[in-house]
Scaffold this motif. Structure first.
Motif, PDB file in Angstrom:
ATOM      1  N   GLY A 198       0.925  -1.375  -0.004  1.00 42.53           N
ATOM      2  CA  GLY A 198      -0.063   0.137  -0.431  1.00 42.53           C
ATOM      3  C   GLY A 198       0.731   1.288  -0.059  1.00 42.53           C
ATOM      4  N   GLU A 199       1.864   1.070   0.540  1.00 42.76           N
ATOM      5  CA  GLU A 199       3.022   2.577   0.603  1.00 42.76           C
ATOM      6  C   GLU A 199       4.212   3.087  -0.518  1.00 42.76           C
ATOM      7  OE1 GLU A 199       4.370   5.955   2.641  1.00 42.76           O
ATOM      8  OE2 GLU A 199       2.801   4.526   2.874  1.00 42.76           O
ATOM      9  N   ARG A 200       4.033   1.512  -1.014  1.00 45.73           N
ATOM     10  CA  ARG A 200       4.775   1.673  -2.293  1.00 45.73           C
ATOM     11  C   ARG A 200       4.065   1.837  -3.820  1.00 45.73           C
ATOM     12  NH1 ARG A 200       7.624  -4.344  -3.016  1.00 45.73           N
ATOM     13  NH2 ARG A 200       7.767  -4.955  -1.020  1.00 45.73           N
ATOM     14  N   GLY A 201       2.697   1.909  -3.239  1.00 43.29           N
ATOM     15  CA  GLY A 201       1.575   2.639  -4.310  1.00 43.29           C
ATOM     16  C   GLY A 201       1.425   3.451  -4.529  1.00 43.29           C
ATOM     17  N   ARG A 202       1.478   4.339  -2.680  1.00 42.17           N
ATOM     18  CA  ARG A 202       1.230   5.599  -2.767  1.00 42.17           C
ATOM     19  C   ARG A 202       2.916   6.320  -3.313  1.00 42.17           C
ATOM     20  NH1 ARG A 202      -1.363   3.247   1.864  1.00 42.17           N
ATOM     21  NH2 ARG A 202       0.155   3.619   2.666  1.00 42.17           N
ATOM     22  N   LEU A 203       3.702   5.757  -2.973  1.00 45.19           N
ATOM     23  CA  LEU A 203       4.758   6.470  -3.164  1.00 45.19           C
ATOM     24  C   LEU A 203       5.059   6.319  -4.397  1.00 45.19           C
ATOM     25  CD1 LEU A 203       7.631   5.227  -0.401  1.00 45.19           C
ATOM     26  CD2 LEU A 203       6.135   7.888  -0.608  1.00 45.19           C
ATOM     27  N   GLY A 204       4.485   5.139  -5.290  1.00 50.85           N
ATOM     28  CA  GLY A 204       4.706   4.585  -6.019  1.00 50.85           C
ATOM     29  C   GLY A 204       4.266   6.084  -7.342  1.00 50.85           C
ATOM     30  N   LEU A 205       2.834   6.459  -6.760  1.00 55.97           N
ATOM     31  CA  LEU A 205       2.257   7.639  -7.710  1.00 55.97           C
ATOM     32  C   LEU A 205       2.469   8.432  -7.022  1.00 55.97           C
ATOM     33  CD1 LEU A 205      -0.698   8.175  -9.602  1.00 55.97           C
ATOM     34  CD2 LEU A 205      -2.441   7.674  -7.077  1.00 55.97           C
ATOM     35  N   HIS A 206       3.189   9.226  -6.210  1.00 62.13           N
ATOM     36  CA  HIS A 206       3.406  10.572  -5.638  1.00 62.13           C
ATOM     37  C   HIS A 206       4.980  10.200  -6.654  1.00 62.13           C
ATOM     38  CE1 HIS A 206       4.919  13.397  -3.776  1.00 62.13           C
ATOM     39  NE2 HIS A 206       6.485  13.783  -3.765  1.00 62.13           N
ATOM     40  N   ALA A 207       5.682   9.534  -7.307  1.00 67.23           N
ATOM     41  CA  ALA A 207       7.331   9.454  -8.322  1.00 67.23           C
ATOM     42  C   ALA A 207       6.269  10.197  -9.030  1.00 67.23           C
ATOM     43  CB  ALA A 207       7.933   8.341  -7.733  1.00 67.23           C
ATOM     44  N   LEU A 208       5.403   9.234 -10.335  1.00 61.71           N
ATOM     45  CA  LEU A 208       5.006   8.963 -11.314  1.00 61.71           C
ATOM     46  C   LEU A 208       4.560  10.965 -11.664  1.00 61.71           C
ATOM     47  CD1 LEU A 208       4.478   7.990 -13.659  1.00 61.71           C
ATOM     48  CD2 LEU A 208       1.711   7.235 -12.594  1.00 61.71           C
ATOM     49  N   GLU A 209       3.233  11.226 -10.425  1.00 51.57           N
ATOM     50  CA  GLU A 209       3.305  12.137 -10.832  1.00 51.57           C
ATOM     51  C   GLU A 209       4.937  13.645 -10.727  1.00 51.57           C
ATOM     52  OE1 GLU A 209       0.268  12.431  -7.333  1.00 51.57           O
ATOM     53  OE2 GLU A 209      -1.280  11.772  -8.448  1.00 51.57           O
ATOM     54  N   ALA A 210       5.401  12.987 -10.143  1.00 51.45           N
ATOM     55  CA  ALA A 210       6.540  14.145  -9.914  1.00 51.45           C
ATOM     56  C   ALA A 210       7.251  14.182 -11.403  1.00 51.45           C
ATOM     57  CB  ALA A 210       7.608  14.026  -9.111  1.00 51.45           C
ATOM     58  N   LEU A 211       7.333  12.853 -11.787  1.00 55.77           N
ATOM     59  CA  LEU A 211       7.892  12.840 -13.549  1.00 55.77           C
ATOM     60  C   LEU A 211       7.018  13.221 -14.237  1.00 55.77           C
ATOM     61  CD1 LEU A 211       9.648  11.805 -15.097  1.00 55.77           C
ATOM     62  CD2 LEU A 211       8.080   9.233 -14.942  1.00 55.77           C
ATOM     63  N   ALA A 212       5.510  13.592 -14.018  1.00 55.40           N
ATOM     64  CA  ALA A 212       4.531  14.172 -15.305  1.00 55.40           C
ATOM     65  C   ALA A 212       4.945  15.517 -15.405  1.00 55.40           C
ATOM     66  CB  ALA A 212       3.145  13.813 -15.120  1.00 55.40           C
ATOM     67  N   ALA A 213       4.966  16.126 -14.213  1.00 55.55           N
ATOM     68  CA  ALA A 213       4.845  17.115 -13.644  1.00 55.55           C
ATOM     69  C   ALA A 213       6.229  17.550 -15.061  1.00 55.55           C
ATOM     70  CB  ALA A 213       4.906  17.852 -12.803  1.00 55.55           C
ATOM     71  N   ARG A 214       7.589  16.941 -14.225  1.00 56.14           N
ATOM     72  CA  ARG A 214       8.847  17.326 -15.376  1.00 56.14           C
ATOM     73  C   ARG A 214       8.307  17.102 -16.638  1.00 56.14           C
ATOM     74  NH1 ARG A 214      11.085  14.868 -10.836  1.00 56.14           N
ATOM     75  NH2 ARG A 214      11.161  12.614 -12.092  1.00 56.14           N
ATOM     76  N   ARG A 215       7.900  16.754 -17.571  1.00 54.85           N
ATOM     77  CA  ARG A 215       7.551  15.325 -18.308  1.00 54.85           C
ATOM     78  C   ARG A 215       6.982  15.825 -19.093  1.00 54.85           C
ATOM     79  NH1 ARG A 215      11.280  12.971 -20.784  1.00 54.85           N
ATOM     80  NH2 ARG A 215      13.577  11.750 -19.626  1.00 54.85           N
ATOM     81  N   GLY A 216       5.720  16.686 -17.856  1.00 52.84           N
ATOM     82  CA  GLY A 216       4.443  17.530 -18.913  1.00 52.84           C
ATOM     83  C   GLY A 216       3.687  16.422 -20.119  1.00 52.84           C
TER      84      GLY A 216
END
Length: 389
Positions: free
Chosen positions: A154-172
């Motif tokens: 569950g925590e991996r999923g939350r951290l993974g989604l946060h990392a994905l959203e940070a990547l999306a913000a950088r990549r647009g």
């Protein structure tokens, strides 16, 4: 066709074969025998152990940085006119990879994996592969489990989604597709073996393509079919479910098991929604049954490909074949592609045999088989570290 061999950073100190292979079943060979335009292949390799001193000094992030640099060279993604040999790819690719790893990037290799990730057989959270397509540049693919340092899924999923959203913000690029099915795949308590994986597809001619793998068994194995059906419906592919179930899951969940639900994000020309089904205890001749879901003539060489990569076994009774069906907005009922993954590592006695089979398949489809040896050298030029006893 696709060939891939997991390349774990945490080597077990041996060269045991561990490979998988697949062939797109959506494009039959032409009458002239030329290579299908969609044919592709990927490969990664494994290595040996280093000294205890090296284990204490090298972190996972440093190790994968070296791997990324060498694999860019093997894939032809370096500028030969530049004495520095820096990748043509933006340095953001490296930074994004390290950011996806999070705290695990700073972990010493000698400490072993931070948690039992199932990206690789030795629980490493990073896999490299090369993808070959006729008439297109070789692509370097990275598969990462963001959030792998967490102790619960569950925590991996939350951290993974946060990392994905940070990547999306950088990549647009938007993450709305993932948010659309968040309740299905990322509940507070996650069942199964993973929560979220992220893949990067790096090519010199376009921005990185991002793919997210989600776990249909997050609410329990018995609900995986319902979760997958609901997810397809939310993306407009609800009418595709009956045929998918009939063709790829007719033998029941114990023999036809849904493994992954994947979404394309970022720089893809035609984003896909993909469903992966493990076909336990199946023959090569039966492997192409899902091809009948595609409009037009199904691929006629899936049987031949599976036999070549599997060593002509009567049945794939160890690790299962995996069928992957891709859907795009062009057709809400029929898949746009079908891939069959062959787990070579269970059906080849050693790396040399697996390598020879990969070379044979690439040559059969008119691709540059020499890149396999370049990748092999790239991944074994710096020996790896034993993290588990």
């Amino acid at each position: 066709m696709t060939l891939s061999k997991p390349r774990p950073p945490y080597s077990a100190g041996s060269d045991s074969a561990a490979a998988s292979a697949s062939v797109p079943a959506s494009t039959p060979p032409s009458a002239t025998g030329s290579t299908p335009a969609s044919a592709s292949a990927s490969v990664c390799t494994s290595g040996k152990t280093t000294s205890a001193q090296t284990r204490a000094a090298v972190t996972l992030g440093e190790h994968v940085r070296g791997q990324l640099h060498r694999m860019c060279g093997a894939a032809g993604l370096t500028d030969s006119g530049d004495s520095s040999g820096l990748p043509l790819l933006d340095l953001l690719d490296l930074l994004d990879l390290l950011d996806l790893l999070g705290p695990a990037a700073r972990r010493p290799l000698g400490a072993g994996p931070p948690s039992p990730s199932f990206v690789c057989d030795d629980h490493s959270p990073v896999e490299f592969s090369l993808a070959f397509s006729a008439g297109s540049p070789v692509a370097l693919r990275l598969l990462v489990e963001p959030g792998c340092a967490a102790t619960t899924l569950g925590e991996r999923g939350r951290l993974g989604l946060h990392a994905l959203e940070a990547l999306a913000a950088r990549r647009g690029f938007p993450t709305e597709p993932v948010r659309r099915v968040e309740d299905l795949f990322l509940p507070p308590v996650v069942d199964g073996s993973f929560a979220l994986w992220c893949a990067m597809d790096l090519r010199p001619d376009r921005s990185a393509g991002i793919k997210v793998y989600l776990n249909p068994r997050a609410h329990g194995r018995e609900r995986s079919a319902h979760v997958t059906q609901e997810a397809l419906d939310r993306f407009g592919f609800g009418r595709a479910w009956p045929a998918l179930r009939e063709r790829s899951m007719a033998r029941g969940p114990d023999r036809d098991e849904i493994l992954f639900f994947a979404l394309d994000l970022g720089g893809w020309d035609t984003p896909r929604v993909k469903v992966y089904v493990a076909r336990h205890d199946i023959t090569a001749a039966e492997a192409h049954t899902a091809s009948g879901l595609l409009p037009g003539e199904p691929a006629v060489r899936v049987d031949e490909f599976c036999r070549t990569m599997g060593g002509d076994v009567a049945r794939f009774a160890h690790r299962p074949l995996v069928s992957c069906l891709s859907y795009t907005e062009r057709d809400p009922m029929h898949p746009s592609g079908h891939t069959v993954h062959v787990p070579v590592r269970d059906y080849a006695p050693d790396d040399e045999v697996a390598r020879d089979r990969a070379v044979a398949v690439l040559r059969r489809y008119g691709m540059d088989a020499g890149v396999i040896d370049s990748a092999w050298a790239a991944m074994t030029s710096v020996v790896h570290v034993t993290g588990w006893d």
